[in-house]
Design a protein around this motif. Structure first.
Motif, short mmCIF file in Angstrom:
data_model
loop_
_atom_site.label_atom_id
_atom_site.label_comp_id
_atom_site.label_asym_id
_atom_site.label_seq_id
_atom_site.Cartn_x
_atom_site.Cartn_y
_atom_site.Cartn_z
N SER A 18 0.85 -1.18 0.00
CA SER A 18 0.00 0.00 0.00
C SER A 18 0.90 1.24 0.00
O SER A 18 2.02 1.20 -0.52
CB SER A 18 -0.94 -0.06 1.21
N GLY A 20 2.62 2.70 2.37
CA GLY A 20 3.89 2.49 3.06
C GLY A 20 4.83 1.62 2.25
O GLY A 20 6.04 1.89 2.17
N ASP A 42 -1.23 -8.64 0.30
CA ASP A 42 -2.33 -9.61 0.30
C ASP A 42 -3.52 -9.14 -0.52
O ASP A 42 -4.36 -9.95 -0.91
CB ASP A 42 -2.75 -9.99 1.74
N GLU A 43 -3.60 -7.83 -0.81
CA GLU A 43 -4.68 -7.36 -1.68
C GLU A 43 -4.29 -7.62 -3.14
O GLU A 43 -3.10 -7.70 -3.46
CB GLU A 43 -4.91 -5.86 -1.47
N ARG A 50 -6.10 5.49 0.07
CA ARG A 50 -7.30 5.17 0.84
C ARG A 50 -8.18 6.37 1.18
O ARG A 50 -9.40 6.21 1.29
CB ARG A 50 -6.91 4.43 2.14
N ARG A 132 -12.10 0.11 4.62
CA ARG A 132 -10.65 0.09 4.62
C ARG A 132 -10.12 -0.14 3.20
O ARG A 132 -9.12 0.43 2.81
CB ARG A 132 -10.13 -1.01 5.55
C1 LIG Z 1 -11.29 5.22 4.52
C2 LIG Z 1 -10.00 5.88 4.91
C3 LIG Z 1 -9.87 7.26 4.81
C4 LIG Z 1 -8.69 7.88 5.19
N1 LIG Z 1 -8.59 9.23 5.07
C5 LIG Z 1 -7.45 9.83 5.44
C6 LIG Z 1 -7.33 11.25 5.34
O1 LIG Z 1 -8.25 11.95 4.90
N2 LIG Z 1 -6.16 11.83 5.75
C7 LIG Z 1 -5.11 11.08 6.24
O2 LIG Z 1 -4.08 11.63 6.62
N3 LIG Z 1 -5.21 9.73 6.34
C8 LIG Z 1 -6.34 9.09 5.95
N4 LIG Z 1 -6.43 7.73 6.03
C9 LIG Z 1 -5.27 6.99 6.58
C10 LIG Z 1 -4.24 6.60 5.50
O3 LIG Z 1 -4.89 6.10 4.36
C11 LIG Z 1 -3.28 5.58 6.11
O4 LIG Z 1 -2.54 6.26 7.09
C12 LIG Z 1 -2.39 4.91 5.09
O5 LIG Z 1 -3.13 4.15 4.16
C13 LIG Z 1 -1.38 3.99 5.79
O6 LIG Z 1 -0.63 3.31 4.85
P1 LIG Z 1 0.13 1.95 5.22
O7 LIG Z 1 0.77 1.50 3.93
O8 LIG Z 1 0.95 2.14 6.42
O9 LIG Z 1 -1.02 0.92 5.66
P2 LIG Z 1 -2.22 0.34 4.82
O10 LIG Z 1 -2.73 1.35 3.86
O11 LIG Z 1 -3.14 -0.28 5.82
O12 LIG Z 1 -1.56 -0.84 3.95
C14 LIG Z 1 -1.08 -2.04 4.48
C15 LIG Z 1 -1.17 -3.09 3.39
O13 LIG Z 1 -0.56 -4.29 3.84
C16 LIG Z 1 -1.41 -5.39 3.54
N5 LIG Z 1 -1.10 -6.49 4.44
C17 LIG Z 1 -1.45 -6.63 5.75
N6 LIG Z 1 -0.96 -7.79 6.25
C18 LIG Z 1 -0.29 -8.38 5.23
C19 LIG Z 1 0.45 -9.60 5.14
N7 LIG Z 1 0.60 -10.42 6.19
N8 LIG Z 1 1.02 -9.92 3.96
C20 LIG Z 1 0.89 -9.09 2.87
N9 LIG Z 1 0.20 -7.92 2.91
C21 LIG Z 1 -0.37 -7.57 4.08
C22 LIG Z 1 -2.80 -4.79 3.74
O14 LIG Z 1 -3.81 -5.56 3.14
C23 LIG Z 1 -2.62 -3.44 3.05
O15 LIG Z 1 -2.77 -3.57 1.65
C24 LIG Z 1 -7.61 7.09 5.67
C25 LIG Z 1 -7.74 5.70 5.77
C26 LIG Z 1 -8.93 5.11 5.40
C27 LIG Z 1 -9.06 3.60 5.52
#
Ligand SMILES: Cc1cc2nc3c(=O)[nH]c(=O)nc-3n(C[C@H](O)[C@H](O)[C@H](O)COP(=O)(O)OP(=O)(O)OC[C@H]3O[C@@H](n4cnc5c(N)ncnc54)[C@H](O)[C@@H]3O)c2cc1C
Length: 318
Positions: A18, A20, A42-43, A50, A132
């Protein structure tokens, strides 16, 4: 791991495809890593944004396909293993086990597995939704027909955004939450009250100071006995970090995310770092106690720092 096939070493493995995961790959290149990078997600999708899922996509103003994040040319040669969950990691042997039982060897690891929605602990109810993933958002959008009765459980960012979007779509919206005002912990009492009044002026009804204690096919029952009729429920009661794949690793603190040091290293290991929503780290901006921050800018900021940490450790440079 009995019977598992053993893969060749593939440079740096990023778990989580995603925001990160993408930012980590980009920052590894920016930090001078020229070796292989494999991102496991995993997606089934390439990294997507998001924030629109509770806003433009939910309102039908943006297409799901339009949320895909732009990938810099520097990550063109990154291998994306999508629809491929990592089920376990051995941080000493430096291996990952995938859902199909295969084993991937790595030199360096980036954990970017984010969070998932916390769910209400009771069964039953009308159709229940969370927001999510892209699929969550499009499934909920299909239920937001004018006149539909929508109960949103939880009054944080996502609960309030969904309530506003559903109301704009012409739904009859109620919000239930135990706090005194919506988003009070983030906004403070005065701004939170103003936010509630604004929602109410647009027709959203609030049941603040209340818990949903039972879900029935007709809706939900609150702790004061109030019965709310609902065609669908949206569960917006917070999130849980995705750390189970690390649970068998001794010595890690996985209480509310992956505990990291100030350089984003996991468990003091030089070759494993965490980024984004799942990382719990000391941040001088918020005080000495390590904490997670679920904010769009954090994956980018942590990826920059973590990539430098990891590349320095793997290449032996300062
Ligand atoms: C509906 C919504 C609205 C939002 N609006 C805002 C906003 O307006 N402003 C703001 O600042 N932030 C917002 N956010 C927050 C922001 O989107 C998140 O902070 C950001 O997506 C974090 O990114 P990440 O990559 O750390 O985690 P995530 O986006 O959660 O990505 C993690 C990924 O890892 C995958 N994964 C998990 N476990 C495993 C595994 N074991 N093996 C392989 N893959 C795995 C997950 O499925 C996912 O695809 C929002 C979030 C949501 C859900």
């Amino acid at each position: 791991m009995a019977g598992a096939s053993r893969g060749e070493s593939r440079g740096i493995a990023v778990v989580g495809a995603s925001l990160g995961g993408l930012r980590a790959a980009e920052q590894l290149r920016a930090a001078g890593w020229h070796g292989a990078i494999t991102v496991f997600g995993d997606e089934p999708h390439l990294p997507y944004n998001r924030p629109p899922l509770s806003k433009a996509v939910l309102a039908g103003h943006a297409l799901a396909a339009g949320t895909e994040l732009r990938r810099r040319p520097s990550v063109e040669d990154v291998e994306w293993r999508l629809g491929s969950a990592v089920t376990a990691a051995d941080l000493t042997a430096r291996t990952l086990t995938l859902t199909d039982g295969s084993v991937h060897m790595y030199e360096g690891l980036v954990a970017a597995t984010g969070v998932r929605p916390r769910r209400l602990p009771m069964p039953g109810g009308p159709p229940r939704h969370v927001v999510r993933t892209l699929e969550d958002s499009t499934a909920l959008a299909a239920g937001l027909a004018a006149g539909a009765r929508v109960s949103v459980i939880g009054s944080g960012f996502i609960g309030c955004e969904v309530a506003a979007t559903a109301r704009t779509a012409g739904c009859a919206v109620t919000v239930v939450a135990p706090e005194t005002e919506p988003m009070a912990s983030a906004l403070g009492p005065h701004l939170a009250r103003a936010l509630r009044l604004r929602h109410e002026a647009r027709g959203v009804r609030f049941h603040m100071g209340r818990l949903a204690t039972e879900l029935t096919p007709e809706g939900c029952v609150l702790d004061d006995g109030t019965e709310l009729r609902a065609d669908l429920i949206v569960e917006a009661i917070g999130s849980l970090p995705n750390t189970e794949w690390l649970a068998a690793t001794p010595g890690l603190d996985l209480t509310d995310g992956i505990l990291c040091d100030a350089h984003l290293r996991i468990g003091g290991l030089p070759h494993a770092v965490a980024v984004g929503d799942v990382a719990r780290f000391p941040n001088p901006r918020y005080g000495p106690v390590p904490r997670r921050v679920e904010h769009w800018s954090v994956p980018g900021d942590t990826a920059r720092h973590a990539a430098r940490t990891l590349v320095a450790a793997l290449t032996g440079t300062p």
